[in-house]
Design a protein around this motif. Structure first.
Motif, PDB file in Angstrom:
ATOM      1  N   ARG A   1       0.822  -1.209   0.000  1.00 13.92           N
ATOM      2  CA  ARG A   1       0.000   0.000   0.000  1.00 13.92           C
ATOM      3  C   ARG A   1       0.856   1.259   0.000  1.00 13.92           C
ATOM      4  O   ARG A   1       0.503   2.263  -0.615  1.00 13.92           O
ATOM      5  CB  ARG A   1      -0.913  -0.005   1.225  1.00 13.92           C
ATOM      6  N   ALA A   2       2.000   1.201   0.681  1.00 17.56           N
ATOM      7  CA  ALA A   2       2.853   2.388   0.757  1.00 17.56           C
ATOM      8  C   ALA A   2       3.501   2.708  -0.587  1.00 17.56           C
ATOM      9  O   ALA A   2       3.644   3.874  -0.951  1.00 17.56           O
ATOM     10  CB  ALA A   2       3.929   2.190   1.822  1.00 17.56           C
ATOM     11  N   ILE A   3       3.902   1.673  -1.341  1.00 19.34           N
ATOM     12  CA  ILE A   3       4.570   1.938  -2.611  1.00 19.34           C
ATOM     13  C   ILE A   3       3.587   2.106  -3.754  1.00 19.34           C
ATOM     14  O   ILE A   3       3.936   2.666  -4.797  1.00 19.34           O
ATOM     15  CB  ILE A   3       5.564   0.816  -2.955  1.00 19.34           C
ATOM     16  N   ASN A   4       2.354   1.634  -3.580  1.00 17.92           N
ATOM     17  CA  ASN A   4       1.376   1.733  -4.653  1.00 17.92           C
ATOM     18  C   ASN A   4       0.389   2.881  -4.443  1.00 17.92           C
ATOM     19  O   ASN A   4      -0.156   3.416  -5.407  1.00 17.92           O
ATOM     20  CB  ASN A   4       0.601   0.422  -4.787  1.00 17.92           C
ATOM     21  N   GLU A   5       0.156   3.271  -3.207  1.00 16.66           N
ATOM     22  CA  GLU A   5      -0.796   4.339  -2.885  1.00 16.66           C
ATOM     23  C   GLU A   5      -0.248   5.133  -1.711  1.00 16.66           C
ATOM     24  O   GLU A   5      -0.810   5.143  -0.620  1.00 16.66           O
ATOM     25  CB  GLU A   5      -2.167   3.750  -2.561  1.00 16.66           C
ATOM     26  N   GLN A   6       0.884   5.800  -1.925  1.00 20.40           N
ATOM     27  CA  GLN A   6       1.514   6.586  -0.874  1.00 20.40           C
ATOM     28  C   GLN A   6       0.628   7.773  -0.495  1.00 20.40           C
ATOM     29  O   GLN A   6       0.113   8.483  -1.359  1.00 20.40           O
ATOM     30  CB  GLN A   6       2.884   7.089  -1.335  1.00 20.40           C
ATOM     31  N   GLN A   7       0.447   7.961   0.808  1.00 23.51           N
ATOM     32  CA  GLN A   7      -0.389   9.049   1.301  1.00 23.51           C
ATOM     33  C   GLN A   7       0.458  10.287   1.584  1.00 23.51           C
ATOM     34  O   GLN A   7       1.642  10.189   1.916  1.00 23.51           O
ATOM     35  CB  GLN A   7      -1.128   8.617   2.568  1.00 23.51           C
ATOM     36  N   VAL A   8      -0.156  11.440   1.456  1.00 21.53           N
ATOM     37  CA  VAL A   8       0.523  12.701   1.722  1.00 21.53           C
ATOM     38  C   VAL A   8       0.530  12.942   3.230  1.00 21.53           C
ATOM     39  O   VAL A   8      -0.529  12.972   3.867  1.00 21.53           O
ATOM     40  CB  VAL A   8      -0.158  13.869   0.996  1.00 21.53           C
ATOM     41  N   GLU A   9       1.720  13.103   3.791  1.00 20.92           N
ATOM     42  CA  GLU A   9       1.841  13.238   5.244  1.00 20.92           C
ATOM     43  C   GLU A   9       1.839  14.685   5.710  1.00 20.92           C
ATOM     44  O   GLU A   9       1.465  14.975   6.841  1.00 20.92           O
ATOM     45  CB  GLU A   9       3.126  12.546   5.711  1.00 20.92           C
ATOM     46  N   ASP A  10       2.291  15.594   4.864  1.00 15.25           N
ATOM     47  CA  ASP A  10       2.420  16.988   5.294  1.00 15.25           C
ATOM     48  C   ASP A  10       1.606  17.890   4.364  1.00 15.25           C
ATOM     49  O   ASP A  10       2.128  18.472   3.436  1.00 15.25           O
ATOM     50  CB  ASP A  10       3.891  17.421   5.318  1.00 15.25           C
ATOM     51  N   ILE A  11       0.316  17.995   4.616  1.00 11.41           N
ATOM     52  CA  ILE A  11      -0.557  18.846   3.794  1.00 11.41           C
ATOM     53  C   ILE A  11      -0.481  20.268   4.323  1.00 11.41           C
ATOM     54  O   ILE A  11      -0.824  20.539   5.472  1.00 11.41           O
ATOM     55  CB  ILE A  11      -2.008  18.327   3.842  1.00 11.41           C
ATOM     56  N   THR A  12      -0.015  21.177   3.465  1.00 11.10           N
ATOM     57  CA  THR A  12       0.111  22.569   3.873  1.00 11.10           C
ATOM     58  C   THR A  12      -1.014  23.441   3.325  1.00 11.10           C
ATOM     59  O   THR A  12      -1.417  24.401   3.955  1.00 11.10           O
ATOM     60  CB  THR A  12       1.464  23.128   3.395  1.00 11.10           C
ATOM     61  N   LEU A  13      -1.493  23.119   2.125  1.00 10.86           N
ATOM     62  CA  LEU A  13      -2.636  23.824   1.536  1.00 10.86           C
ATOM     63  C   LEU A  13      -3.741  22.796   1.306  1.00 10.86           C
ATOM     64  O   LEU A  13      -3.705  22.033   0.339  1.00 10.86           O
ATOM     65  CB  LEU A  13      -2.239  24.498   0.217  1.00 10.86           C
ATOM     66  N   GLU A  14      -4.715  22.781   2.183  1.00  8.78           N
ATOM     67  CA  GLU A  14      -5.732  21.730   2.150  1.00  8.78           C
ATOM     68  C   GLU A  14      -6.594  21.784   0.896  1.00  8.78           C
ATOM     69  O   GLU A  14      -7.140  20.759   0.477  1.00  8.78           O
ATOM     70  CB  GLU A  14      -6.618  21.837   3.392  1.00  8.78           C
ATOM     71  N   PHE A  15      -6.715  22.955   0.279  1.00  2.07           N
ATOM     72  CA  PHE A  15      -7.573  23.079  -0.893  1.00  2.07           C
ATOM     73  C   PHE A  15      -7.129  22.141  -2.012  1.00  2.07           C
ATOM     74  O   PHE A  15      -7.954  21.565  -2.729  1.00  2.07           O
ATOM     75  CB  PHE A  15      -7.581  24.525  -1.391  1.00  2.07           C
ATOM     76  N   PHE A  16      -5.808  22.000  -2.191  1.00  2.00           N
ATOM     77  CA  PHE A  16      -5.278  21.197  -3.293  1.00  2.00           C
ATOM     78  C   PHE A  16      -5.337  19.698  -2.996  1.00  2.00           C
ATOM     79  O   PHE A  16      -4.984  18.892  -3.861  1.00  2.00           O
ATOM     80  CB  PHE A  16      -3.837  21.607  -3.594  1.00  2.00           C
ATOM     81  N   TYR A  17      -5.734  19.311  -1.806  1.00  2.00           N
ATOM     82  CA  TYR A  17      -5.775  17.895  -1.463  1.00  2.00           C
ATOM     83  C   TYR A  17      -7.186  17.431  -1.104  1.00  2.00           C
ATOM     84  O   TYR A  17      -7.375  16.292  -0.719  1.00  2.00           O
ATOM     85  CB  TYR A  17      -4.813  17.603  -0.306  1.00  2.00           C
ATOM     86  N   LYS A  18      -8.167  18.325  -1.215  1.00  2.00           N
ATOM     87  CA  LYS A  18      -9.550  17.934  -0.996  1.00  2.00           C
ATOM     88  C   LYS A  18     -10.159  17.437  -2.298  1.00  2.00           C
ATOM     89  O   LYS A  18      -9.800  17.894  -3.384  1.00  2.00           O
ATOM     90  CB  LYS A  18     -10.365  19.128  -0.469  1.00  2.00           C
ATOM     91  N   PRO A  19     -11.085  16.492  -2.239  1.00  2.00           N
ATOM     92  CA  PRO A  19     -11.712  15.989  -3.472  1.00  2.00           C
ATOM     93  C   PRO A  19     -12.607  17.043  -4.107  1.00  2.00           C
ATOM     94  O   PRO A  19     -13.393  17.705  -3.428  1.00  2.00           O
ATOM     95  CB  PRO A  19     -12.517  14.783  -2.993  1.00  2.00           C
ATOM     96  N   HIS A  20     -12.487  17.188  -5.420  1.00  2.00           N
ATOM     97  CA  HIS A  20     -13.324  18.111  -6.191  1.00  2.00           C
ATOM     98  C   HIS A  20     -13.898  17.374  -7.398  1.00  2.00           C
ATOM     99  O   HIS A  20     -13.960  17.932  -8.507  1.00  2.00           O
ATOM    100  CB  HIS A  20     -12.514  19.328  -6.656  1.00  2.00           C
ATOM    101  N   THR A  21     -14.322  16.142  -7.188  1.00  2.00           N
ATOM    102  CA  THR A  21     -14.735  15.302  -8.306  1.00  2.00           C
ATOM    103  C   THR A  21     -16.010  15.809  -8.972  1.00  2.00           C
ATOM    104  O   THR A  21     -16.115  15.807 -10.205  1.00  2.00           O
ATOM    105  CB  THR A  21     -14.942  13.863  -7.810  1.00  2.00           C
ATOM    106  N   ILE A  22     -16.983  16.224  -8.198  1.00  2.00           N
ATOM    107  CA  ILE A  22     -18.242  16.710  -8.785  1.00  2.00           C
ATOM    108  C   ILE A  22     -18.005  18.012  -9.540  1.00  2.00           C
ATOM    109  O   ILE A  22     -18.529  18.214 -10.645  1.00  2.00           O
ATOM    110  CB  ILE A  22     -19.302  16.884  -7.686  1.00  2.00           C
ATOM    111  N   THR A  23     -17.204  18.892  -8.953  1.00  2.00           N
ATOM    112  CA  THR A  23     -16.883  20.141  -9.645  1.00  2.00           C
ATOM    113  C   THR A  23     -16.166  19.866 -10.954  1.00  2.00           C
ATOM    114  O   THR A  23     -16.467  20.476 -11.995  1.00  2.00           O
ATOM    115  CB  THR A  23     -16.005  21.018  -8.737  1.00  2.00           C
ATOM    116  N   LEU A  24     -15.213  18.939 -10.929  1.00  2.00           N
ATOM    117  CA  LEU A  24     -14.482  18.583 -12.147  1.00  2.00           C
ATOM    118  C   LEU A  24     -15.422  18.004 -13.198  1.00  2.00           C
ATOM    119  O   LEU A  24     -15.321  18.347 -14.381  1.00  2.00           O
ATOM    120  CB  LEU A  24     -13.377  17.581 -11.797  1.00  2.00           C
ATOM    121  N   LEU A  25     -16.346  17.147 -12.785  1.00  2.00           N
ATOM    122  CA  LEU A  25     -17.283  16.552 -13.730  1.00  2.00           C
ATOM    123  C   LEU A  25     -18.150  17.613 -14.390  1.00  2.00           C
ATOM    124  O   LEU A  25     -18.357  17.596 -15.612  1.00  2.00           O
ATOM    125  CB  LEU A  25     -18.145  15.522 -12.998  1.00  2.00           C
TER     126      LEU A  25
END
Length: 491
Positions: free
Chosen positions: A21-45
């Protein structure tokens, strides 16, 4: 037996993040700007559907060729969007996981194109290439333009040496600096560098442009360009390994220069840990893994020359340097995943990027064999056998020399795994070879096997505790958000 277990536990240095899981789906540990890491799937669609509707209803459809081009652009664009939504991050998260998902998407798209090409004839492939770029209609192969290679090798002058330092010399230097950043091992880099020069000797009867003067191969290629590139790459790795990063949020930085510096640092790796491909505890499977890596590296380089020779496109064309750039970027996460699979038995399968990269190299080789079948009939079979044997010998020498360096104390501070975790597990077909690697618990050494099982139970308990902690922490954060907002939803 208890003392043996304690002694083993005191010597073990594990990194629990090295699982699939770590090498295939590494998670972001230090989020500094939360906007860029929040899901925006509906907006994108909504945005892409409205854009597609506007483009389809307003554009001029009178030119049929442009319709096809716009359709291809739209397919690629939507495939990249799906890559962002569905594909895994891989082992890297800088500058943003979306970047590596898009790169993975391009590699998958390239692989699918290669599969499509395998079912075409050379005439059809040439027709598609000429349709994409009309300039390729009258292109000749490099071997048809240059009559002779490696002429007057006995004449060695300063002017001739200086004239040999062309754009290809810089390509050698930059390419090996990149390989050193990926492999982070002098032994591995030098082994592949020497093996490639030997590969040119074995295959020069197929590709005459592999013929080079002895001083060009030894001094300019191996020692100067390749050697200098390897040294620069390793020094950059050592510099990045020694640095201690403290990632501060850009919102907490008040100066403009500080914000720009922090934005530029976002393109630096989150951390750069040293690698140890070779270890005194390596087993037979580690040797096989290193051998496969050497073959893949050389095949990837060979395909560059085979494809441009058989499909007839020049070295300065986008088909050539675009492929080299894509393969270089895709190989970064693939090599990282392959390293973890090769050195840690807790990683039970290769990562998706590694799988796609190996599939790309193999499919390119199939295309070369298909469209160069007539020329491969002139292949000297003994040369191919000799190349395979030399590659195996280089893998053994590489592994042995690396193990000797480890025994002598070279980079002894590098974190490694103990003997029971040094290398991939044996597949069923190769299970008889296990007696040459890790001992089986069916043998007579029951104390060591029982201590190993005790250690594995302790590892499992630690992982369960860590997982329970993360789940509880996630539930606490979720409940706090619900109590604060009065409702919760996801987009």
């Amino acid at each position: 037996m208890r003392k043996s277990v304690n002694r083993r536990n005191s010597n073990r240095r594990f990194n629990y993040r090295y699982d699939f899981r770590a090498i295939n789906e590494q998670q972001v540990e230090d989020i500094t700007l939360e906007f860029f890491y929040k899901p925006h799937t509906i907006t994108l669609l909504l945005v892409i559907i409205v854009t597609l509707l506007y483009t389809v209803m307003t554009r001029d459809e009178s030119m049929e060729e442009k319709n096809i081009w716009y359709g291809l652009y739209a397919v690629i664009f939507f495939f990249m969007v799906i890559s962002i939504l569905a594909f895994p991050n891989g082992p890297f998260t800088r500058p943003h996981p979306v970047v590596w998902r898009i790169i993975f998407g391009w590699s998958v798209l390239y692989f699918l194109c290669l599969v499509f090409v395998t079912f075409l004839s050379i005439k059809q492939v040439r027709g598609i290439m000429i349709w994409l770029d009309d300039d390729l209609k009258h292109v000749k192969r490099e071997v048809d333009v240059i009559e002779e290679y490696a002429v007057n090798c006995s004449e060695v002058t300063a002017a001739r040496l200086y004239a040999s330092l062309d754009i290809f010399a810089f390509a050698h230097f930059s390419g090996w600096a990149m390989k050193a950043l990926l492999l982070r091992s002098y032994v591995m880099c030098w082994s592949i560098s020497i093996l490639w020069e030997l590969t040119e000797v074995f295959f020069m009867h197929l590709l005459p442009n592999f013929k080079e003067c002895w001083w060009d191969q030894i001094f300019l290629d191996v020692l100067l360009c390749n050697g200098l590139g390897i040294w620069v790459g390793i020094q950059v790795c050592k510099f990045l390994e020694m640095r201690e990063y403290r990632w501060e949020s850009i919102k907490d930085i008040h100066s403009t220069s500080g914000k720009l510096r922090r934005a530029a640092m976002q393109f630096m790796p989150q951390k750069l840990s040293p690698l140890r491909w070779l270890d005194p505890n390596s087993n037979v499977m580690r040797v096989i893994g290193v051998y496969i890596l050497l073959v893949l590296f050389v095949l990837s380089e060979l395909n560059t020359f085979f494809l441009k020779h058989f499909l007839r496109f020049p070295a300065n064309h986008v088909f050539c340097w675009g492929r080299i750039g894509l393969i270089s970027i895709c190989s970064a996460p693939a090599i990282r995943q392959y390293y973890v699979y090769l050195t840690d038995t807790r990683c039970k399968r290769v990562g998706t990027q590694t799988w796609v990269y190996i599939a790309i190299v193999c499919t390119e080789t199939i295309i070369s064999l298909k469209f160069g079948a007539e020329e491969f009939t002139r292949t000297q079979f003994l040369n191919v056998i000799g190349w395979l044997v030399v590659t195996l010998v280089m893998a053994l020498v590489c592994l042995s020399f690396g193990a000797m360096l480890c025994k002598w104390g070279y980079r002894k501070e590098v974190e490694v795994y103990d003997g029971n975790l040094s290398g991939p597990e044996f597949p069923m077909a190769l299970r008889p070879l296990s007696k040459y690697g890790r001992a089986s618990c069916n043998g007579s050494d029951s104390d060591r096997c029982s201590s190993s099982s005790t250690d594995e139970d302790m590892d499992l308990d630690s992982e369960k505790e860590e997982l329970n902690y993360l789940v509880n922490r996630k539930n606490v954060v979720k409940s706090s958000k619900i109590s604060k907002n009065g409702k919760s939803f996801c987009s």
